[in-house]
Design a protein around this motif. Sequence first.
Motif, PDB file in Angstrom:
ATOM      1  N   ILE A  58      33.162  46.094  41.937  1.00 41.30           N
ATOM      2  CA  ILE A  58      33.685  44.809  41.464  1.00 41.30           C
ATOM      3  C   ILE A  58      34.739  44.971  40.374  1.00 41.30           C
ATOM      4  CG2 ILE A  58      31.574  43.576  42.067  1.00 41.30           C
ATOM      5  CD1 ILE A  58      30.877  43.592  39.063  1.00 41.30           C
ATOM      6  N   LEU A  59      34.790  46.145  39.758  1.00 39.11           N
ATOM      7  CA  LEU A  59      35.778  46.385  38.703  1.00 39.11           C
ATOM      8  C   LEU A  59      37.062  46.998  39.235  1.00 39.11           C
ATOM      9  CD1 LEU A  59      33.422  47.774  35.903  1.00 39.11           C
ATOM     10  CD2 LEU A  59      34.266  45.441  36.199  1.00 39.11           C
ATOM     11  N   ASN A  60      37.098  47.261  40.532  1.00 37.97           N
ATOM     12  CA  ASN A  60      38.267  47.882  41.148  1.00 37.97           C
ATOM     13  C   ASN A  60      38.720  47.056  42.350  1.00 37.97           C
ATOM     14  OD1 ASN A  60      40.265  49.507  42.164  1.00 37.97           O
ATOM     15  ND2 ASN A  60      38.867  51.092  42.933  1.00 37.97           N
ATOM     16  N   PRO A  61      39.701  46.179  42.164  1.00 33.82           N
ATOM     17  CA  PRO A  61      40.163  45.322  43.264  1.00 33.82           C
ATOM     18  C   PRO A  61      40.625  46.091  44.505  1.00 33.82           C
ATOM     19  CG  PRO A  61      41.032  44.548  41.171  1.00 33.82           C
ATOM     20  CD  PRO A  61      40.406  45.885  40.900  1.00 33.82           C
ATOM     21  N   LEU A  92      33.081  41.069  28.832  1.00 35.93           N
ATOM     22  CA  LEU A  92      34.440  40.698  29.233  1.00 35.93           C
ATOM     23  C   LEU A  92      34.847  41.358  30.539  1.00 35.93           C
ATOM     24  CD1 LEU A  92      36.311  40.801  25.799  1.00 35.93           C
ATOM     25  CD2 LEU A  92      35.681  38.780  27.123  1.00 35.93           C
ATOM     26  N   ARG A  93      34.427  42.592  30.742  1.00 38.22           N
ATOM     27  CA  ARG A  93      34.789  43.299  31.974  1.00 38.22           C
ATOM     28  C   ARG A  93      34.191  42.624  33.211  1.00 38.22           C
ATOM     29  NH1 ARG A  93      34.928  48.094  28.750  1.00 38.22           N
ATOM     30  NH2 ARG A  93      32.644  48.258  28.734  1.00 38.22           N
ATOM     31  N   ILE A  94      32.967  42.132  33.090  1.00 38.03           N
ATOM     32  CA  ILE A  94      32.297  41.519  34.233  1.00 38.03           C
ATOM     33  C   ILE A  94      32.623  40.038  34.357  1.00 38.03           C
ATOM     34  CG2 ILE A  94      30.077  41.013  35.311  1.00 38.03           C
ATOM     35  CD1 ILE A  94      30.720  43.969  35.279  1.00 38.03           C
ATOM     36  N   ASP A  95      32.321  39.284  33.307  1.00 38.56           N
ATOM     37  CA  ASP A  95      32.404  37.821  33.374  1.00 38.56           C
ATOM     38  C   ASP A  95      33.822  37.272  33.312  1.00 38.56           C
ATOM     39  OD1 ASP A  95      29.580  35.995  32.591  1.00 38.56           O
ATOM     40  OD2 ASP A  95      29.495  38.153  32.894  1.00 38.56           O
ATOM     41  N   LYS A  96      34.745  38.054  32.811  1.00 39.86           N
ATOM     42  CA  LYS A  96      36.117  37.555  32.693  1.00 39.86           C
ATOM     43  C   LYS A  96      37.091  38.338  33.572  1.00 39.86           C
ATOM     44  CE  LYS A  96      39.709  36.460  29.276  1.00 39.86           C
ATOM     45  NZ  LYS A  96      40.090  36.535  27.835  1.00 39.86           N
ATOM     46  N   GLN A  97      37.247  39.640  33.323  1.00 40.69           N
ATOM     47  CA  GLN A  97      38.274  40.385  34.037  1.00 40.69           C
ATOM     48  C   GLN A  97      37.960  40.559  35.514  1.00 40.69           C
ATOM     49  OE1 GLN A  97      41.275  41.166  32.551  1.00 40.69           O
ATOM     50  NE2 GLN A  97      41.782  41.381  34.720  1.00 40.69           N
ATOM     51  N   ALA A  98      36.710  40.900  35.843  1.00 45.11           N
ATOM     52  CA  ALA A  98      36.357  41.092  37.251  1.00 45.11           C
ATOM     53  C   ALA A  98      36.520  39.795  38.037  1.00 45.11           C
ATOM     54  CB  ALA A  98      34.931  41.622  37.384  1.00 45.11           C
ATOM     55  N   VAL A  99      36.151  38.681  37.410  1.00 38.25           N
ATOM     56  CA  VAL A  99      36.305  37.375  38.063  1.00 38.25           C
ATOM     57  C   VAL A  99      37.775  37.040  38.252  1.00 38.25           C
ATOM     58  CG1 VAL A  99      35.883  34.901  37.859  1.00 38.25           C
ATOM     59  CG2 VAL A  99      34.106  36.531  37.181  1.00 38.25           C
ATOM     60  N   LEU A 100      38.576  37.248  37.213  1.00 38.27           N
ATOM     61  CA  LEU A 100      40.009  36.944  37.310  1.00 38.27           C
ATOM     62  C   LEU A 100      40.691  37.835  38.335  1.00 38.27           C
ATOM     63  CD1 LEU A 100      42.454  35.393  36.372  1.00 38.27           C
ATOM     64  CD2 LEU A 100      42.672  36.978  34.443  1.00 38.27           C
ATOM     65  N   ASP A 101      40.316  39.105  38.396  1.00 37.09           N
ATOM     66  CA  ASP A 101      40.883  40.006  39.403  1.00 37.09           C
ATOM     67  C   ASP A 101      40.560  39.509  40.806  1.00 37.09           C
ATOM     68  OD1 ASP A 101      41.996  41.709  37.540  1.00 37.09           O
ATOM     69  OD2 ASP A 101      40.341  43.147  37.594  1.00 37.09           O
ATOM     70  N   PHE A 102      39.306  39.102  41.016  1.00 35.37           N
ATOM     71  CA  PHE A 102      38.897  38.586  42.318  1.00 35.37           C
ATOM     72  C   PHE A 102      39.703  37.343  42.679  1.00 35.37           C
ATOM     73  CE2 PHE A 102      35.586  35.923  44.657  1.00 35.37           C
ATOM     74  CZ  PHE A 102      35.819  36.518  45.892  1.00 35.37           C
ATOM     75  N   ALA A 103      39.817  36.417  41.729  1.00 39.59           N
ATOM     76  CA  ALA A 103      40.568  35.191  41.978  1.00 39.59           C
ATOM     77  C   ALA A 103      42.040  35.479  42.265  1.00 39.59           C
ATOM     78  CB  ALA A 103      40.442  34.257  40.777  1.00 39.59           C
ATOM     79  N   THR A 104      42.623  36.377  41.500  1.00 39.83           N
ATOM     80  CA  THR A 104      44.046  36.718  41.685  1.00 39.83           C
ATOM     81  C   THR A 104      44.302  37.265  43.074  1.00 39.83           C
ATOM     82  OG1 THR A 104      44.313  37.195  39.327  1.00 39.83           O
ATOM     83  CG2 THR A 104      45.933  38.152  40.823  1.00 39.83           C
TER      84      THR A 104
END
Length: 229
Positions: A58-61, A92-104
Amino acid sequence: MSNANPLNIVMMGATGAVGSEVVAALRSEPGLGKLALLGRRELAGINQENIEQHCIDILNPESYQALLSGYQCAICTLGIGEPSKVDKQDFLRIDKQAVLDFATHCRQAGIEHFQLLSSVGVDAQSRSFYLRSKGELNEALLALNFKRLSLFQPSMIITPNNRYGFSQALTLALWPALSHIMVGPLRKFRGIAVEKLGTAIARNSQCKTSTGVEVLHWQEFMALDSSTD
């Protein structure tokens, strides 16, 4: 929703308490076409032909971006269960960045509708680290300009089992009673049963008539849960 136009959905966060309820509700939706579940592990008990699971990072799009084509809706219920128990950077890595990467990457893949499990009271200007981080995420999602963006903002999520010890046990015991005195503008702070929230997210995905940004609270969850459309 008509079976003539099945809805294909890709989801991240299906193994969590809310996510698993979303999947359970989607499985009974007649309008569901294909459902793809992306996560670090598979959700047990899934054997439908129209549901596929992919173990990803989940941390690597790059581990999932090739899997996003052909879907009209994305659902994200990803999140750390007890934010106060983890380092702020991990949160932040899970709840913010991983979510934003997925959405992007969903937006880049042409997905028009994005649904996020957020929280009541989120605000990018909040003094609370948790609420500020969630608020900043919401603002970043707005900037992606999805045709439809659904932000689910529950207060206390009532689960059948105590997952986090004494503090949650106390909250689970008291919150249903407190909810009855929350009226008017305070209704959005009422607790919501996890299965009702999951059903609301699933049913909201099936509505193809809405566009723009919608922020949903307790009253909208209950209306969707009771809907038979």
